[in-house]
Motif scaffolding. Structure first.
Motif, mmCIF file in Angstrom:
data_model
loop_
_atom_site.group_PDB
_atom_site.id
_atom_site.type_symbol
_atom_site.label_atom_id
_atom_site.label_comp_id
_atom_site.label_asym_id
_atom_site.label_seq_id
_atom_site.Cartn_x
_atom_site.Cartn_y
_atom_site.Cartn_z
ATOM 1 N N LEU A 295 0.834 -1.206 0.000
ATOM 2 C CA LEU A 295 0.000 0.000 0.000
ATOM 3 C C LEU A 295 0.868 1.255 0.000
ATOM 4 N N SER A 296 1.927 1.251 0.807
ATOM 5 C CA SER A 296 2.796 2.432 0.882
ATOM 6 C C SER A 296 3.528 2.673 -0.422
ATOM 7 N N ILE A 297 3.762 1.591 -1.191
ATOM 8 C CA ILE A 297 4.369 1.766 -2.514
ATOM 9 C C ILE A 297 3.422 2.553 -3.413
ATOM 10 N N GLY A 298 2.126 2.213 -3.328
ATOM 11 C CA GLY A 298 1.149 2.984 -4.089
ATOM 12 C C GLY A 298 1.079 4.424 -3.631
ATOM 13 N N MET A 299 1.207 4.641 -2.318
ATOM 14 C CA MET A 299 1.157 5.997 -1.775
ATOM 15 C C MET A 299 2.435 6.781 -2.042
ATOM 16 N N ALA A 300 3.551 6.069 -2.264
ATOM 17 C CA ALA A 300 4.832 6.745 -2.455
ATOM 18 C C ALA A 300 4.849 7.645 -3.682
ATOM 19 N N VAL A 301 3.997 7.343 -4.648
ATOM 20 C CA VAL A 301 3.963 8.177 -5.862
ATOM 21 C C VAL A 301 3.175 9.464 -5.639
ATOM 22 N N ASP A 302 2.528 9.580 -4.476
ATOM 23 C CA ASP A 302 1.689 10.755 -4.206
ATOM 24 C C ASP A 302 2.472 12.054 -4.330
ATOM 25 N N ILE A 648 -7.353 11.975 -8.382
ATOM 26 C CA ILE A 648 -7.777 10.757 -9.084
ATOM 27 C C ILE A 648 -6.571 9.860 -9.366
ATOM 28 N N ASN A 649 -5.484 10.463 -9.867
ATOM 29 C CA ASN A 649 -4.300 9.674 -10.223
ATOM 30 C C ASN A 649 -3.677 8.994 -9.008
ATOM 31 N N THR A 650 -3.565 9.744 -7.898
ATOM 32 C CA THR A 650 -2.989 9.166 -6.686
ATOM 33 C C THR A 650 -3.860 8.039 -6.153
ATOM 34 N N SER A 651 -5.163 8.278 -6.116
ATOM 35 C CA SER A 651 -6.083 7.240 -5.642
ATOM 36 C C SER A 651 -6.034 6.017 -6.547
ATOM 37 N N LEU A 652 -5.878 6.258 -7.845
ATOM 38 C CA LEU A 652 -5.854 5.159 -8.806
ATOM 39 C C LEU A 652 -4.608 4.297 -8.633
ATOM 40 N N THR A 653 -3.431 4.935 -8.460
ATOM 41 C CA THR A 653 -2.204 4.154 -8.286
ATOM 42 C C THR A 653 -2.255 3.337 -6.998
ATOM 43 N N THR A 654 -2.777 3.944 -5.938
ATOM 44 C CA THR A 654 -2.903 3.216 -4.673
ATOM 45 C C THR A 654 -3.920 2.086 -4.805
ATOM 46 N N PHE A 655 -5.021 2.377 -5.462
ATOM 47 C CA PHE A 655 -6.075 1.372 -5.657
ATOM 48 C C PHE A 655 -5.550 0.191 -6.474
ATOM 49 N N ILE A 656 -4.735 0.481 -7.492
ATOM 50 C CA ILE A 656 -4.163 -0.582 -8.316
ATOM 51 C C ILE A 656 -3.354 -1.539 -7.456
ATOM 52 N N SER A 657 -2.485 -0.973 -6.603
ATOM 53 C CA SER A 657 -1.632 -1.803 -5.749
ATOM 54 C C SER A 657 -2.460 -2.702 -4.838
ATOM 55 N N VAL A 658 -3.486 -2.125 -4.222
ATOM 56 C CA VAL A 658 -4.317 -2.885 -3.290
ATOM 57 C C VAL A 658 -5.183 -3.909 -4.025
ATOM 58 N N PHE A 659 -5.695 -3.529 -5.190
ATOM 59 C CA PHE A 659 -6.553 -4.426 -5.956
ATOM 60 C C PHE A 659 -5.783 -5.664 -6.430
ATOM 61 N N VAL A 660 -4.547 -5.458 -6.887
ATOM 62 C CA VAL A 660 -3.722 -6.599 -7.305
ATOM 63 C C VAL A 660 -3.479 -7.535 -6.124
ATOM 64 N N LEU A 661 -3.249 -6.941 -4.961
ATOM 65 C CA LEU A 661 -3.049 -7.750 -3.760
ATOM 66 C C LEU A 661 -4.311 -8.531 -3.405
ATOM 67 N N TYR A 662 -5.457 -7.904 -3.621
ATOM 68 C CA TYR A 662 -6.734 -8.579 -3.361
ATOM 69 C C TYR A 662 -6.917 -9.764 -4.312
ATOM 70 N N ILE A 663 -6.564 -9.574 -5.579
ATOM 71 C CA ILE A 663 -6.737 -10.630 -6.580
ATOM 72 C C ILE A 663 -5.835 -11.817 -6.285
ATOM 73 N N PHE A 664 -4.569 -11.546 -5.951
ATOM 74 C CA PHE A 664 -3.592 -12.632 -5.795
ATOM 75 C C PHE A 664 -3.420 -13.099 -4.353
ATOM 76 N N GLY A 665 -3.920 -12.322 -3.380
ATOM 77 C CA GLY A 665 -3.679 -12.635 -1.987
ATOM 78 C C GLY A 665 -4.502 -13.799 -1.473
ATOM 79 N N VAL A 666 -4.070 -14.323 -0.317
ATOM 80 C CA VAL A 666 -4.828 -15.378 0.342
ATOM 81 C C VAL A 666 -6.011 -14.729 1.060
ATOM 82 N N SER A 667 -6.878 -15.554 1.659
ATOM 83 C CA SER A 667 -8.135 -15.047 2.217
ATOM 84 C C SER A 667 -7.922 -13.976 3.283
ATOM 85 N N SER A 668 -6.926 -14.152 4.144
ATOM 86 C CA SER A 668 -6.700 -13.172 5.207
ATOM 87 C C SER A 668 -6.249 -11.834 4.648
ATOM 88 N N ILE A 669 -5.509 -11.869 3.535
ATOM 89 C CA ILE A 669 -5.095 -10.624 2.886
ATOM 90 C C ILE A 669 -6.312 -9.943 2.268
#
Length: 712
Positions: A295-302, A648-669
């Protein structure tokens, strides 16, 4: 040496540093401490000497043992098992005997004078912490003591009667410290100095904390347990991280071109520095911690997005690329510093006041903020100036922002208020319905509500994959499919410990029958105990107070920086909005509320304040550059309109990072990332549609009050 030569050297230097940090972080990644969920640890069970301790005694003991266990790891978990047992899980440890020797059997703590008279006991001590001070430019290690109300009175009397003498702190008949009394000490606080080292101060402080236990304990058993999630969780999380970073970089390159390339290279350094500092500060990494880093990687581009937007504006205004780069960094500096310092203040408060997950979260947050500032203000700037000197002078390579089309956000504000209010009201309705139907406003997980812990001794050593596919489904079937589970293996044995919500007698019978049928094991090899939540009442209170104090400190900072309490008030209301929207989804969709809930809410608060401050920074700028002549409504509308792309751009980059984690993560993630995605959307909405308009309404209200007073 000409500019091109300097640029080449600067570029080579930054690239070499980036490679060095990434390589150093990768090679020493094995030194990063991993939590119970990723690497297992030591599990110790204590039993009270008294047969029937009170619930209050057990609760106090659990909390104080939690304080002690945190000296080994901030992610340590302590919870009650049955009526008179307490379990301590310490991640990363591999030698149970070593931990037992260091932890010791909780005993008696006394403060005595030189004649052996007992002046205070452990019950009079509220807490003890290690610290460091500078006396005449000399570093000194100290122990800070805080006493209860009764203890403060006793300690004041004791120090008054023993000025110039020593008071002995005795634990289990052994003197652990004997400070000299310089003067009578009132107020319920005292410090012991000098201590030889910080490690020694920590050891004494933790001994004082654990010595204040209301009951005596004896060791019942100790085990080394395996990771609760297995290697699959780490590999999928790392895979998600790689994909998330790649997508963020691709987005930055497409939208911002040359600046996007600079930001992408800076992002590599960010990752390398993050790994190095996590090792240096001995941060215990858990699965939510991995999510927090991604998540912080997505926020780092802010910060980079703020800068690049400014550069585009400067080029659009007719300035040269060189001047635009310089001016872009200068104009973005105040917003970047205010946003990050505000969040850093919150992290500091959370670390000082919080415990467990909150303290670990605060550490990761602070590291991420500092690194993002370094990479944005120095690394990205160095790369951009180097690229320009090497020939990247065409304005098209940086993007040109056209004249801002001012949107009437103020005119839309009542609709925005209504939409948000409706969602929040729905949340409160569902909280009330949940309370009526289930007795709890939320769907509390094991960490909050406790449950049942079942230890099964199998005939063979099962892998975590086999446990997930063959054993967990039996628990799911027995509990009707509505119970989350946590599984762990006991190293060196065939034992498996599975925690789930509290099971009824009928559910236990069904579970035992299915285990015996599938694995041909006898009932005497299955033991079930009820356990308390790992997040104690005191820890919840600590987290709430930490959050409230953090928000208060953020309010004060914004008030001072913007010299107007209306900015601070609007910021806090926008933060409250984001939290309430997220809570609504927890209530309506019955998402499980566990220890990750605290980290999730704190992440949302830290994230959304940045976007709000960027807009307020632009409002402040407009108030001083003559835009005020066009009216206050225009000032706010122009500020939001000129920064909406950035939001919008900052929210989008952060959302991308979290969404990918949601897709590939295990249930607890997924349980962690799903609420975060809601928080990101809510934060973007409140920053654009709520915060600025709220400030506008506060100003109008203030003017009306002044007018009414002047008429009187």
């Amino acid at each position: 040496m000409n500019k091109k030569s300097n640029a080449v050297l600067r570029l080579i230097g930054i690239l070499l540093l980036t490679i060095a940090f990434c390589v150093l972080g990768y090679l020493n990644a094995k030194n990063i401490k991993l939590g119970l969920d990723l690497n297992g640890g030591v599990s110790i069970t204590y039993q009270t000497v008294e047969e029937n301790p009170t619930a209050e005694q057990m609760s106090d003991t659990v909390y104080k043992l939690q304080m002690k266990a945190q000296s080994y790891s901030t992610e340590a978990q302590v919870y009650q098992e049955g009526k008179n047992r307490i379990n301590i899980d310490i991640p990363g440890a591999t030698d149970a005997n070593e931990i037992l020797a260091e932890l010791g059997e909780p005993g008696t703590l006394q403060f005595a004078d030189e004649d052996g008279n007992v002046l205070l006991t452990g019950d009079d001590v509220k807490t003890a912490t290690a610290g460091m001070t500078n006396q005449n430019n000399n570093r000194e290690y100290v122990i800070e003591l805080h006493f209860t109300e009764a203890g403060a009175t006793k300690f004041a009397e004791a120090t008054k009667n023993n000025v110039g003498k020593r008071i002995f702190i005795i634990y289990n008949n052994e003197v652990i410290s004997s400070p000299n009394v310089k003067e009578a000490i009132t107020g319920g606080q005292a410090s012991i100095s000098p201590i030889e080292s910080y490690e020694q101060a920590q050891k004494i402080a933790s001994t004082i904390r654990i010595g204040a236990l209301p009951v005596s304990l004896t060791e019942l058993r100790s085990n080394v347990i395996g990771a609760t999630l297995g290697a699959e969780a780490i590999s999928t999380s790392l895979q998600a991280a790689a994909i998330g970073i790649a997508l963020v970089m691709l987005f930055m390159l497409c939208v911002y071109r040359i600046p996007g390339l600079a930001a992408s290279l800076a992002l590599f350094m960010y990752v390398g520095l993050e790994m190095v500092l996590m090792q240096a500060f001995e941060v215990t990494l858990t699965l939510p911690g991995i999510a927090g880093i991604i998540l912080s990687i997505g926020m780092a581009v802010d910060a980079n997005v703020i800068i690049f937007t400014r550069i585009k504006e400067e080029i659009g205004a007719g300035n040269s690329v060189e001047k635009a780069i310089k001016s872009g960094f200068e104009k973005a500096l105040s917003a970047i510093l205010d946003g990050n310092i505000t969040t850093l203040i919150a992290a500091a408060v959370l670390y000082i006041r919080g415990s467990g997950t909150v303290k670990g979260f605060a550490t990761t947050l602070a590291i991420g903020i500092i690194i993002s500032l370094i990479t944005a203000l120095f690394v990205t700037r160095g790369l951009l100036t180097a690229f320009f000197a090497l020939g990247a002078t065409n304005p098209k390579l940086y993007g040109i922002k056209k004249e801002t089309k001012v949107i009437n956000f103020i005119g839309f504000r009542r609709i925005a208020y209504s939409i948000s209010s409706l969602v929040i009201i729905v949340g409160f309705i569902f909280l009330a319905m949940n309370k009526k139907n289930t007795g709890d406003i939320f769907n509390y997980d094991l960490d909050f509500k406790g449950g049942s812990s079942t230890t099964i001794t199998f005939d063979k050593d099962l892998s975590m994959m086999e446990i997930d596919s063959e054993v967990i489904p039996l628990f799911t079937a027995a509990t009707g499919g509505n119970a989350s589970t946590q599984a762990a293996k006991v190293a060196g044995t065939n034992e498996v410990i599975i925690k789930t919500r509290t099971m009824t007698t009928e559910e236990r019978t069904k579970l035992y029958d299915s285990l015996q049928e599938k694995f041909s094991i006898s009932e005497d090899k299955i033991v079930t105990e009820n356990i308390s939540g790992a997040v104690s009442t005191e820890m919840k209170k600590d987290a709430v107070w930490a959050l409230l104090i953090a928000i208060f400190c953020m309010l004060i900072y914004i008030w001072i920086r913007f010299t107007d309490i209306k900015f601070a008030s609007a910021s806090v209301m926008a933060l409250s909005h984001d939290v309430l929207i997220t809570v609504t989804f927890y209530a309506v969709l019955r998402w499980a509320v566990g220890s990750n809930f605290i980290a999730c809410i704190l992440t949302i608060v830290g994230y959304s304040i940045n976007a709000t401050i960027v807009i307020f920074d632009r409002i402040r700028e407009n108030l001083h550059n003559g835009s005020k002549k066009k009216g206050l409504e225009y000032v706010v509308n122009e500020a939001i309109s000129s920064t909406v792309t950035r939001s919008i751009n900052t929210s989008l980059t952060t959302f991308i990072s979290v969404f990918v984690l949601y897709i590939f993560g295990v249930s607890s993630i997924r349980d962690f990332t799903l609420p975060l995605m809601v928080g990101i959307v809510a934060g973007a909405w409140s920053s654009v549609c709520i915060a600025g308009p709220l400030w506008f309404d506060f100003v109008i209200l203030s003017k009306r009050k002044k007018e009414q007073l002047s008429k009187k």
